[in-house]
Design a protein around this motif. Structure first.
Motif, mmCIF file in Angstrom:
data_model
loop_
_atom_site.group_PDB
_atom_site.id
_atom_site.type_symbol
_atom_site.label_atom_id
_atom_site.label_comp_id
_atom_site.label_asym_id
_atom_site.label_seq_id
_atom_site.Cartn_x
_atom_site.Cartn_y
_atom_site.Cartn_z
ATOM 1 N N ASP A 1 -4.391 -6.563 -1.034
ATOM 2 C CA ASP A 1 -3.876 -5.511 -1.896
ATOM 3 C C ASP A 1 -2.641 -4.909 -1.234
ATOM 4 O OD1 ASP A 1 -3.461 -2.876 -3.086
ATOM 5 O OD2 ASP A 1 -5.452 -3.111 -3.971
ATOM 6 N N ALA A 2 -1.576 -4.743 -1.983
ATOM 7 C CA ALA A 2 -0.326 -4.194 -1.448
ATOM 8 C C ALA A 2 -0.509 -2.781 -0.908
ATOM 9 C CB ALA A 2 0.761 -4.211 -2.527
ATOM 10 N N ARG A 3 -1.564 -2.107 -1.306
ATOM 11 C CA ARG A 3 -1.811 -0.741 -0.838
ATOM 12 C C ARG A 3 -2.584 -0.687 0.478
ATOM 13 N NH1 ARG A 3 -4.639 0.694 -6.362
ATOM 14 N NH2 ARG A 3 -5.483 -1.289 -5.732
ATOM 15 N N SER A 4 -2.999 -1.860 1.013
ATOM 16 C CA SER A 4 -3.794 -1.862 2.247
ATOM 17 C C SER A 4 -2.931 -1.488 3.452
ATOM 18 C CB SER A 4 -4.438 -3.231 2.467
ATOM 19 O OG SER A 4 -3.468 -4.173 2.857
ATOM 20 N N ASN A 5 -3.591 -1.009 4.494
ATOM 21 C CA ASN A 5 -2.878 -0.617 5.717
ATOM 22 C C ASN A 5 -2.120 -1.776 6.341
ATOM 23 O OD1 ASN A 5 -3.793 1.994 5.529
ATOM 24 N ND2 ASN A 5 -5.464 1.710 6.968
ATOM 25 N N LYS A 6 -2.672 -2.991 6.241
ATOM 26 C CA LYS A 6 -2.015 -4.120 6.910
ATOM 27 C C LYS A 6 -0.618 -4.374 6.363
ATOM 28 C CE LYS A 6 -5.328 -7.384 5.130
ATOM 29 N NZ LYS A 6 -6.057 -6.390 4.496
ATOM 30 N N ILE A 7 -0.388 -4.117 5.103
ATOM 31 C CA ILE A 7 0.938 -4.339 4.527
ATOM 32 C C ILE A 7 1.952 -3.360 5.131
ATOM 33 C CG2 ILE A 7 2.324 -4.292 2.410
ATOM 34 C CD1 ILE A 7 0.458 -6.736 2.698
ATOM 35 N N SER A 8 1.618 -2.087 5.187
ATOM 36 C CA SER A 8 2.556 -1.119 5.777
ATOM 37 C C SER A 8 2.748 -1.392 7.261
ATOM 38 C CB SER A 8 2.076 0.319 5.542
ATOM 39 O OG SER A 8 0.801 0.517 6.128
ATOM 40 N N GLU A 9 1.691 -1.822 7.962
ATOM 41 C CA GLU A 9 1.819 -2.160 9.384
ATOM 42 C C GLU A 9 2.761 -3.343 9.579
ATOM 43 O OE1 GLU A 9 -2.760 -0.732 10.315
ATOM 44 O OE2 GLU A 9 -2.261 -2.860 10.462
ATOM 45 N N ILE A 10 2.608 -4.366 8.761
ATOM 46 C CA ILE A 10 3.447 -5.571 8.877
ATOM 47 C C ILE A 10 4.894 -5.249 8.537
ATOM 48 C CG2 ILE A 10 3.898 -7.833 7.838
ATOM 49 C CD1 ILE A 10 0.750 -8.039 7.589
ATOM 50 N N LYS A 11 5.110 -4.434 7.520
ATOM 51 C CA LYS A 11 6.485 -4.078 7.162
ATOM 52 C C LYS A 11 7.155 -3.266 8.262
ATOM 53 C CE LYS A 11 6.258 -4.605 2.213
ATOM 54 N NZ LYS A 11 6.464 -4.012 0.896
ATOM 55 N N GLU A 12 6.375 -2.452 8.983
ATOM 56 C CA GLU A 12 6.936 -1.660 10.078
ATOM 57 C C GLU A 12 7.098 -2.500 11.346
ATOM 58 O OE1 GLU A 12 5.821 2.281 12.699
ATOM 59 O OE2 GLU A 12 5.123 2.162 10.630
#
Length: 149
Positions: A68-79
């Motif tokens: 899910d695009a809202r999961s923490n892993k997505i924001s972590e990977i983008k950062e």
């Protein structure tokens, strides 16, 4: 999401052939499609979770998972796009540690990825490290180095 890659034939790298063989040998075990994905969370802390293998990106070695695009892993990977997976096959006693740059596939263009694969077979006590001959060059050949387990 996908990690690492080289556009070429279906089994373009020696580590992918080893991984495919392990997947096939352990296919009767439902848990053989689960692996751990480690990323870097806010504040530089490690974050690890179990994800499900969804196949390889077509015509390359990139490993796919869905999330899910809202999961923490997505924001972590983008950062911080560096990550590592650890995949252990219980019947064949093989472990794969794959580290590199993680791509979030969401319609934006993909950058070439740097990838390193560490393969361990605990039954035969064999360990191999796979690296590109020229790091960052997706057209370069893979080199395998025997490492002391």
């Amino acid at each position: 999401m996908a990690g690492g890659g080289a556009a070429a034939s279906a089994l373009s790298s020696p580590w992918r052939a080893l991984l495919q063989r392990a997947l096939d040998a352990n296919a009767h075990l439902k848990h053989s499609t689960f692996f751990q994905l480690a990323t870097v969370s806010g504040g530089g802390r490690p974050a690890n979770r179990t994800v499900v293998f969804r196949g390889f990106l077509e015509h390359c070695d990139k490993i796919q998972i869905n999330t899910d695009a809202r999961s923490n892993k997505i924001s972590e990977i983008k950062e911080w796009p560096l990550g590592e997976i650890c995949w252990y096959f219980t019947d064949s006693w093989e472990q794969f540690r794959i580290s590199g740059i993680i791509d979030v596939i969401d319609g934006s263009s993909l950058d070439p990825a740097k990838l390193q694969v560490d393969y361990v077979n605990l039954k035969s006590n064999q360990r191999l490290m796979f690296r590109r001959a020229q790091e960052g060059d997706e057209s370069s050949d893979w080199m395998a180095e025997k490492v002391s387990p």
